[in-house]
Design a protein around this motif. Sequence first.
Motif, PDB file in Angstrom:
ATOM      1  N   GLY A 197      36.481 -32.462 -73.879  1.00 19.19           N
ATOM      2  CA  GLY A 197      35.526 -32.605 -72.787  1.00 19.19           C
ATOM      3  C   GLY A 197      36.084 -32.384 -71.402  1.00 19.19           C
ATOM      4  O   GLY A 197      35.367 -32.539 -70.411  1.00 19.19           O
ATOM      5  N   ALA A 198      37.362 -32.037 -71.290  1.00 14.71           N
ATOM      6  CA  ALA A 198      37.962 -31.860 -69.968  1.00 14.71           C
ATOM      7  C   ALA A 198      37.547 -30.523 -69.366  1.00 14.71           C
ATOM      8  O   ALA A 198      37.222 -29.569 -70.071  1.00 14.71           O
ATOM      9  CB  ALA A 198      39.482 -31.926 -70.057  1.00 14.71           C
ATOM     10  N   ILE A 199      37.520 -30.485 -68.044  1.00 16.06           N
ATOM     11  CA  ILE A 199      37.326 -29.227 -67.339  1.00 16.06           C
ATOM     12  C   ILE A 199      38.579 -28.943 -66.519  1.00 16.06           C
ATOM     13  O   ILE A 199      39.328 -29.853 -66.178  1.00 16.06           O
ATOM     14  CB  ILE A 199      36.084 -29.241 -66.420  1.00 16.06           C
ATOM     15  CG1 ILE A 199      36.251 -30.259 -65.274  1.00 16.06           C
ATOM     16  CG2 ILE A 199      34.814 -29.503 -67.202  1.00 16.06           C
ATOM     17  CD1 ILE A 199      35.175 -30.132 -64.201  1.00 16.06           C
ATOM     18  N   VAL A 200      38.800 -27.675 -66.242  1.00 14.64           N
ATOM     19  CA  VAL A 200      39.956 -27.275 -65.438  1.00 14.64           C
ATOM     20  C   VAL A 200      39.460 -26.529 -64.217  1.00 14.64           C
ATOM     21  O   VAL A 200      38.667 -25.586 -64.322  1.00 14.64           O
ATOM     22  CB  VAL A 200      40.923 -26.392 -66.246  1.00 14.64           C
ATOM     23  CG1 VAL A 200      42.024 -25.848 -65.337  1.00 14.64           C
ATOM     24  CG2 VAL A 200      41.526 -27.178 -67.396  1.00 14.64           C
ATOM     25  N   LEU A 201      39.901 -26.983 -63.056  1.00 13.54           N
ATOM     26  CA  LEU A 201      39.690 -26.241 -61.817  1.00 13.54           C
ATOM     27  C   LEU A 201      40.916 -25.346 -61.639  1.00 13.54           C
ATOM     28  O   LEU A 201      42.021 -25.850 -61.475  1.00 13.54           O
ATOM     29  CB  LEU A 201      39.554 -27.184 -60.632  1.00 13.54           C
ATOM     30  CG  LEU A 201      38.276 -28.026 -60.565  1.00 13.54           C
ATOM     31  CD1 LEU A 201      38.408 -29.088 -59.478  1.00 13.54           C
ATOM     32  CD2 LEU A 201      37.070 -27.148 -60.302  1.00 13.54           C
ATOM     33  N   PRO A 202      40.739 -24.037 -61.676  1.00 10.43           N
ATOM     34  CA  PRO A 202      41.906 -23.156 -61.576  1.00 10.43           C
ATOM     35  C   PRO A 202      42.530 -23.181 -60.193  1.00 10.43           C
ATOM     36  O   PRO A 202      41.854 -23.465 -59.183  1.00 10.43           O
ATOM     37  CB  PRO A 202      41.330 -21.777 -61.896  1.00 10.43           C
ATOM     38  CG  PRO A 202      39.883 -21.872 -61.545  1.00 10.43           C
ATOM     39  CD  PRO A 202      39.482 -23.289 -61.839  1.00 10.43           C
ATOM     40  N   SER A 203      43.786 -22.904 -60.141  1.00 11.62           N
ATOM     41  CA  SER A 203      44.542 -22.963 -58.896  1.00 11.62           C
ATOM     42  C   SER A 203      43.917 -22.130 -57.790  1.00 11.62           C
ATOM     43  O   SER A 203      43.942 -22.518 -56.619  1.00 11.62           O
ATOM     44  CB  SER A 203      45.979 -22.517 -59.158  1.00 11.62           C
ATOM     45  OG  SER A 203      46.739 -22.517 -57.970  1.00 11.62           O
ATOM     46  N   TRP A 204      43.326 -20.983 -58.156  1.00 10.51           N
ATOM     47  CA  TRP A 204      42.754 -20.104 -57.128  1.00 10.51           C
ATOM     48  C   TRP A 204      41.530 -20.709 -56.451  1.00 10.51           C
ATOM     49  O   TRP A 204      41.143 -20.273 -55.373  1.00 10.51           O
ATOM     50  CB  TRP A 204      42.410 -18.729 -57.706  1.00 10.51           C
ATOM     51  CG  TRP A 204      41.466 -18.731 -58.872  1.00 10.51           C
ATOM     52  CD1 TRP A 204      41.794 -18.627 -60.187  1.00 10.51           C
ATOM     53  CD2 TRP A 204      40.031 -18.834 -58.826  1.00 10.51           C
ATOM     54  NE1 TRP A 204      40.670 -18.657 -60.977  1.00 10.51           N
ATOM     55  CE2 TRP A 204      39.572 -18.785 -60.172  1.00 10.51           C
ATOM     56  CE3 TRP A 204      39.108 -18.965 -57.798  1.00 10.51           C
ATOM     57  CZ2 TRP A 204      38.221 -18.872 -60.491  1.00 10.51           C
ATOM     58  CZ3 TRP A 204      37.761 -19.055 -58.120  1.00 10.51           C
ATOM     59  CH2 TRP A 204      37.326 -19.003 -59.451  1.00 10.51           C
ATOM     60  N   ALA A 205      40.932 -21.759 -57.075  1.00 11.33           N
ATOM     61  CA  ALA A 205      39.748 -22.391 -56.491  1.00 11.33           C
ATOM     62  C   ALA A 205      40.098 -23.611 -55.649  1.00 11.33           C
ATOM     63  O   ALA A 205      39.215 -24.215 -55.030  1.00 11.33           O
ATOM     64  CB  ALA A 205      38.778 -22.794 -57.602  1.00 11.33           C
ATOM     65  N   VAL A 206      41.380 -23.983 -55.604  1.00 11.47           N
ATOM     66  CA  VAL A 206      41.815 -25.210 -54.930  1.00 11.47           C
ATOM     67  C   VAL A 206      42.790 -24.851 -53.814  1.00 11.47           C
ATOM     68  O   VAL A 206      43.703 -24.055 -54.021  1.00 11.47           O
ATOM     69  CB  VAL A 206      42.493 -26.158 -55.941  1.00 11.47           C
ATOM     70  CG1 VAL A 206      43.018 -27.407 -55.243  1.00 11.47           C
ATOM     71  CG2 VAL A 206      41.514 -26.534 -57.061  1.00 11.47           C
ATOM     72  N   THR A 207      42.586 -25.441 -52.631  1.00 13.31           N
ATOM     73  CA  THR A 207      43.482 -25.156 -51.509  1.00 13.31           C
ATOM     74  C   THR A 207      44.769 -25.965 -51.600  1.00 13.31           C
ATOM     75  O   THR A 207      45.864 -25.436 -51.378  1.00 13.31           O
ATOM     76  CB  THR A 207      42.783 -25.456 -50.175  1.00 13.31           C
ATOM     77  OG1 THR A 207      41.516 -24.798 -50.139  1.00 13.31           O
ATOM     78  CG2 THR A 207      43.625 -24.981 -49.000  1.00 13.31           C
ATOM     79  N   ALA A 208      44.640 -27.254 -51.914  1.00 14.99           N
ATOM     80  CA  ALA A 208      45.820 -28.120 -51.950  1.00 14.99           C
ATOM     81  C   ALA A 208      45.651 -29.208 -52.996  1.00 14.99           C
ATOM     82  O   ALA A 208      44.537 -29.667 -53.265  1.00 14.99           O
ATOM     83  CB  ALA A 208      46.069 -28.745 -50.581  1.00 14.99           C
ATOM     84  N   VAL A 209      46.766 -29.617 -53.564  1.00 15.96           N
ATOM     85  CA  VAL A 209      46.829 -30.732 -54.503  1.00 15.96           C
ATOM     86  C   VAL A 209      47.822 -31.745 -53.953  1.00 15.96           C
ATOM     87  O   VAL A 209      48.903 -31.379 -53.483  1.00 15.96           O
ATOM     88  CB  VAL A 209      47.280 -30.265 -55.901  1.00 15.96           C
ATOM     89  CG1 VAL A 209      47.582 -31.452 -56.806  1.00 15.96           C
ATOM     90  CG2 VAL A 209      46.230 -29.364 -56.539  1.00 15.96           C
ATOM     91  N   ALA A 210      47.444 -33.021 -53.999  1.00 15.76           N
ATOM     92  CA  ALA A 210      48.340 -34.100 -53.573  1.00 15.76           C
ATOM     93  C   ALA A 210      48.449 -35.121 -54.695  1.00 15.76           C
ATOM     94  O   ALA A 210      47.425 -35.581 -55.223  1.00 15.76           O
ATOM     95  CB  ALA A 210      47.824 -34.763 -52.300  1.00 15.76           C
ATOM     96  N   GLU A 211      49.669 -35.468 -55.066  1.00 15.82           N
ATOM     97  CA  GLU A 211      49.877 -36.483 -56.099  1.00 15.82           C
ATOM     98  C   GLU A 211      49.735 -37.865 -55.466  1.00 15.82           C
ATOM     99  O   GLU A 211      50.521 -38.245 -54.591  1.00 15.82           O
ATOM    100  CB  GLU A 211      51.261 -36.322 -56.731  1.00 15.82           C
ATOM    101  CG  GLU A 211      51.480 -37.233 -57.923  1.00 15.82           C
ATOM    102  CD  GLU A 211      52.822 -36.980 -58.596  1.00 15.82           C
ATOM    103  OE1 GLU A 211      52.878 -37.020 -59.834  1.00 15.82           O
ATOM    104  OE2 GLU A 211      53.816 -36.731 -57.867  1.00 15.82           O
ATOM    105  N   VAL A 212      48.693 -38.596 -55.893  1.00 14.25           N
ATOM    106  CA  VAL A 212      48.400 -39.918 -55.317  1.00 14.25           C
ATOM    107  C   VAL A 212      48.048 -40.864 -56.464  1.00 14.25           C
ATOM    108  O   VAL A 212      46.877 -41.052 -56.795  1.00 14.25           O
ATOM    109  CB  VAL A 212      47.229 -39.847 -54.308  1.00 14.25           C
ATOM    110  CG1 VAL A 212      47.063 -41.199 -53.604  1.00 14.25           C
ATOM    111  CG2 VAL A 212      47.431 -38.730 -53.304  1.00 14.25           C
ATOM    112  N   PRO A 213      49.048 -41.455 -57.112  1.00 13.55           N
ATOM    113  CA  PRO A 213      48.747 -42.408 -58.191  1.00 13.55           C
ATOM    114  C   PRO A 213      47.875 -43.551 -57.677  1.00 13.55           C
ATOM    115  O   PRO A 213      48.132 -44.102 -56.602  1.00 13.55           O
ATOM    116  CB  PRO A 213      50.131 -42.917 -58.604  1.00 13.55           C
ATOM    117  CG  PRO A 213      51.081 -41.853 -58.143  1.00 13.55           C
ATOM    118  CD  PRO A 213      50.492 -41.282 -56.893  1.00 13.55           C
TER     119      PRO A 213
END
Length: 269
Positions: A209-225
Amino acid sequence: MAELLSLKEAVARLVHDGDTVALEGFTHLIPVAAGHEIIRQRRTGLTLIRMTPDIVYDQLIGAGCASKLIFSWGGNPGVGSLHRFRDAVQHSWPVPLEIEEHSHAGMANRYVAGASGLPFAVLRGYTGTDLAAHTDTIKPITCPFTGERLAAVPALNPDVTIVHAQRADRSGNVQIWGITGVQKEAVLAAKRSLVTVEEVVDELEPRPGAIVLPSWAVTAVAEVPGGARPSYAAGYYERDNDAYQSWDAIGRDRESFTRWLDELTGVKA
């Protein structure tokens, strides 16, 4: 391709005064930490968008970050009203707040139109309501094929969409599972996007049931536990119901809210 950034740097780069900003999450994976960072960076004049604004939007409004709210339903889920939201609408404190109210279906369709590159969406969802009499962005339209009377609503294309997810890989591909709401559509509709994640991993393992947002659709990712707390993140932590109940007393009173805000932003009493 998405960049891996700290939350502080990502908000500084992507969220500007006067922007239209969507922080989406439907009871689950609400990007609370990102909202708090927007407050710390003292952004102002924002048009905030959300299908179900809850306590993080109450906090953003109370901090004076917002000049307008585009929404469908607003409240502290299972508890009651958003008192900072109410104070801004009724008493212009700390600044006046313009509101634009839609139905859930209307908001979802607006995001889909934005993600699809269309100028507007068409739906039946406003039939029998008086929202159109109070919201200028709901217009009647006649189907050219059947003659049916419908409602048209303009596409939503935020300057920035912010969502929280469980994982991203080091290339910036994002994996989300559980209740996903309109996160995917809100990201695809936006000019820029930030995804905060519980963890960055070397490889995304398939999840039912997971979805994936591909890297090309995302500007930035921040690791925030813990970046969705006090909401929950499926597979990581449960909803903190006590935090939602506690917010009612904090948000109800301007002085108690100001103390909370000073603590968040590091202002000494």
